[in-house]
Design a protein around this motif. Structure first.
Motif, PDB file in Angstrom:
ATOM      1  N   LYS A  45       0.674  -1.293  -0.019  1.00 50.00           N
ATOM      2  CA  LYS A  45       0.022  -0.029  -0.298  1.00 50.00           C
ATOM      3  C   LYS A  45       0.808   1.250   0.071  1.00 50.00           C
ATOM      4  O   LYS A  45       0.223   2.273  -0.084  1.00 50.00           O
ATOM      5  N   GLY A  46       2.178   1.141   0.146  1.00 52.94           N
ATOM      6  CA  GLY A  46       2.810   2.186   0.416  1.00 52.94           C
ATOM      7  C   GLY A  46       2.500   2.971   1.618  1.00 52.94           C
ATOM      8  O   GLY A  46       2.458   2.637   2.680  1.00 52.94           O
ATOM      9  N   LEU A  47       2.713   4.249   1.454  1.00 55.14           N
ATOM     10  CA  LEU A  47       2.657   5.324   2.873  1.00 55.14           C
ATOM     11  C   LEU A  47       0.888   5.311   3.147  1.00 55.14           C
ATOM     12  O   LEU A  47       0.461   5.748   2.246  1.00 55.14           O
ATOM     13  N   GLU A  48       0.542   5.177   4.288  1.00 51.88           N
ATOM     14  CA  GLU A  48      -0.894   5.119   4.561  1.00 51.88           C
ATOM     15  C   GLU A  48      -0.877   5.957   5.979  1.00 51.88           C
ATOM     16  O   GLU A  48      -0.446   5.527   6.815  1.00 51.88           O
ATOM     17  N   TRP A  49      -1.672   7.238   5.865  1.00 52.48           N
ATOM     18  CA  TRP A  49      -2.009   7.925   6.934  1.00 52.48           C
ATOM     19  C   TRP A  49      -2.957   7.142   7.784  1.00 52.48           C
ATOM     20  O   TRP A  49      -3.995   6.404   7.484  1.00 52.48           O
ATOM     21  N   MET A  50      -2.873   6.903   9.018  1.00 51.64           N
ATOM     22  CA  MET A  50      -3.561   6.201  10.063  1.00 51.64           C
ATOM     23  C   MET A  50      -4.577   7.098  10.598  1.00 51.64           C
ATOM     24  O   MET A  50      -5.886   6.710  11.095  1.00 51.64           O
ATOM     25  N   GLY A  51      -3.863   8.158  11.128  1.00 54.30           N
ATOM     26  CA  GLY A  51      -4.727   9.110  12.313  1.00 54.30           C
ATOM     27  C   GLY A  51      -3.872  10.017  12.767  1.00 54.30           C
ATOM     28  O   GLY A  51      -2.558  10.087  12.774  1.00 54.30           O
ATOM     29  N   SER A  52      -4.591  11.147  13.466  1.00 48.80           N
ATOM     30  CA  SER A  52      -3.840  12.203  14.200  1.00 48.80           C
ATOM     31  C   SER A  52      -4.438  12.769  15.377  1.00 48.80           C
ATOM     32  O   SER A  52      -5.830  12.408  15.616  1.00 48.80           O
ATOM     33  N   ILE A  53      -3.748  13.009  16.154  1.00 48.62           N
ATOM     34  CA  ILE A  53      -4.054  14.064  17.365  1.00 48.62           C
ATOM     35  C   ILE A  53      -3.679  15.254  17.273  1.00 48.62           C
ATOM     36  O   ILE A  53      -2.627  15.623  16.920  1.00 48.62           O
ATOM     37  N   SER A  54      -4.851  16.047  17.615  1.00 46.61           N
ATOM     38  CA  SER A  54      -4.211  17.699  17.163  1.00 46.61           C
ATOM     39  C   SER A  54      -3.683  18.566  18.685  1.00 46.61           C
ATOM     40  O   SER A  54      -4.056  17.663  19.537  1.00 46.61           O
ATOM     41  N   TYR A  55      -3.148  19.569  18.396  1.00 47.24           N
ATOM     42  CA  TYR A  55      -2.816  20.363  19.653  1.00 47.24           C
ATOM     43  C   TYR A  55      -3.754  20.262  20.822  1.00 47.24           C
ATOM     44  O   TYR A  55      -3.388  20.618  21.797  1.00 47.24           O
ATOM     45  N   ASP A  56      -5.082  20.269  20.252  1.00 52.18           N
ATOM     46  CA  ASP A  56      -5.979  20.611  21.323  1.00 52.18           C
ATOM     47  C   ASP A  56      -6.736  19.119  21.831  1.00 52.18           C
ATOM     48  O   ASP A  56      -7.622  19.194  22.553  1.00 52.18           O
ATOM     49  N   GLY A  57      -5.894  18.100  21.363  1.00 53.27           N
ATOM     50  CA  GLY A  57      -6.567  16.660  21.990  1.00 53.27           C
ATOM     51  C   GLY A  57      -7.391  16.013  21.019  1.00 53.27           C
ATOM     52  O   GLY A  57      -7.741  15.029  21.200  1.00 53.27           O
ATOM     53  N   SER A  58      -8.011  16.725  19.946  1.00 53.21           N
ATOM     54  CA  SER A  58      -8.931  16.550  18.988  1.00 53.21           C
ATOM     55  C   SER A  58      -8.229  15.165  18.292  1.00 53.21           C
ATOM     56  O   SER A  58      -7.104  15.355  17.800  1.00 53.21           O
ATOM     57  N   THR A  59      -9.142  13.950  17.833  1.00 52.00           N
ATOM     58  CA  THR A  59      -8.461  12.968  17.152  1.00 52.00           C
ATOM     59  C   THR A  59      -9.174  12.700  15.808  1.00 52.00           C
ATOM     60  O   THR A  59     -10.215  13.139  15.724  1.00 52.00           O
ATOM     61  N   TYR A  60      -8.481  12.435  14.849  1.00 56.56           N
ATOM     62  CA  TYR A  60      -8.646  12.158  13.247  1.00 56.56           C
ATOM     63  C   TYR A  60      -8.285  10.803  13.044  1.00 56.56           C
ATOM     64  O   TYR A  60      -7.248  10.562  13.117  1.00 56.56           O
ATOM     65  N   TYR A  61      -9.302   9.857  12.363  1.00 55.78           N
ATOM     66  CA  TYR A  61      -8.860   8.659  12.126  1.00 55.78           C
ATOM     67  C   TYR A  61      -9.187   8.303  10.485  1.00 55.78           C
ATOM     68  O   TYR A  61     -10.182   8.770  10.037  1.00 55.78           O
ATOM     69  N   ARG A  62      -8.257   7.575  10.096  1.00 56.66           N
ATOM     70  CA  ARG A  62      -8.663   7.095   8.596  1.00 56.66           C
ATOM     71  C   ARG A  62      -9.920   6.300   8.754  1.00 56.66           C
ATOM     72  O   ARG A  62     -10.067   5.210   9.695  1.00 56.66           O
ATOM     73  N   PRO A  63     -11.041   6.427   7.903  1.00 59.73           N
ATOM     74  CA  PRO A  63     -12.146   5.723   8.155  1.00 59.73           C
ATOM     75  C   PRO A  63     -12.043   4.352   8.152  1.00 59.73           C
ATOM     76  O   PRO A  63     -12.790   3.639   8.991  1.00 59.73           O
ATOM     77  N   SER A  64     -11.300   3.562   7.281  1.00 59.36           N
ATOM     78  CA  SER A  64     -10.902   2.281   7.371  1.00 59.36           C
ATOM     79  C   SER A  64     -10.372   1.562   8.485  1.00 59.36           C
ATOM     80  O   SER A  64     -10.453   0.524   8.753  1.00 59.36           O
ATOM     81  N   LEU A  65      -9.788   2.412   9.191  1.00 59.40           N
ATOM     82  CA  LEU A  65      -9.187   2.029  10.602  1.00 59.40           C
ATOM     83  C   LEU A  65      -9.704   2.470  11.854  1.00 59.40           C
ATOM     84  O   LEU A  65      -9.545   1.977  13.029  1.00 59.40           O
ATOM     85  N   LYS A  66     -10.598   3.298  11.801  1.00 55.72           N
ATOM     86  CA  LYS A  66     -11.378   3.862  12.889  1.00 55.72           C
ATOM     87  C   LYS A  66     -11.872   3.117  14.115  1.00 55.72           C
ATOM     88  O   LYS A  66     -11.668   3.239  15.100  1.00 55.72           O
ATOM     89  N   SER A  67     -12.550   1.820  13.547  1.00 51.91           N
ATOM     90  CA  SER A  67     -12.708   0.957  14.472  1.00 51.91           C
ATOM     91  C   SER A  67     -11.827   0.243  15.273  1.00 51.91           C
ATOM     92  O   SER A  67     -11.955  -0.730  16.278  1.00 51.91           O
ATOM     93  N   HIS A  68     -10.516   0.293  14.759  1.00 46.55           N
ATOM     94  CA  HIS A  68      -9.635  -0.722  15.395  1.00 46.55           C
ATOM     95  C   HIS A  68      -8.391   0.329  15.958  1.00 46.55           C
ATOM     96  O   HIS A  68      -7.765  -0.474  16.559  1.00 46.55           O
TER      97      HIS A  68
END
Length: 122
Positions: A45-68
């Motif tokens: 798959k090469g490089l795959e962004w999985m998710g992030s946490i922001s400066y204020d603690g908010s989280t963001y996830y790749r939809p296909s990985l969100k449940s895992h």
């Protein structure tokens, strides 16, 4: 100069949780407007962004990985962590942490860790 360093086990089995930590130095993970991300690289798959946490603690996830996966942080230690539940051999990859500017998941990475190989055995 911001530096990131991944740590965690290099081998996990499918009954465990894959847990990695990224220690950050040279800058605070609470500084606006930075996002602290996990990315992995596989031959398929090469490089795959999985998710992030922001400066204020908010989280963001790749939809296909969100449940895992879950991403959390410890501001007292200036580090953030990844947990991947019920891993499979397909999760075998080199895992990187990185600082992403402006927005999560768009690829504007300015600093990277060196990466750590994680192998999932069945």
């Amino acid at each position: 100069q911001v530096q990131l360093q991944e740590s965690g086990p290099g081998l996990v089995n499918t009954s465990q949780t894959l847990s990695l930590t990224c220690a950050v130095s040279g800058g605070s993970i609470t500084t606006t407007y930075y996002y602290w991300s996990w990315i992995r690289r596989t031959p398929e798959k090469g490089l795959e962004w999985m998710g992030s946490i922001s400066y204020d603690g908010s989280t963001y996830y790749r939809p296909s990985l969100k449940s895992h996966i879950s991403i959390s942080r410890d501001t007292s230690k200036n580090q953030f962590s990844l947990q991947l539940r019920s891993p499979t051999p397909e999760d075998t990859a080199v895992y990187y942490c990185a600082r992403e500017d402006r927005a999560p998941g768009v690829g504007w990475y300015t600093y990277w860790g060196r990466g750590t190989q994680v192998t999932v055995s069945s």
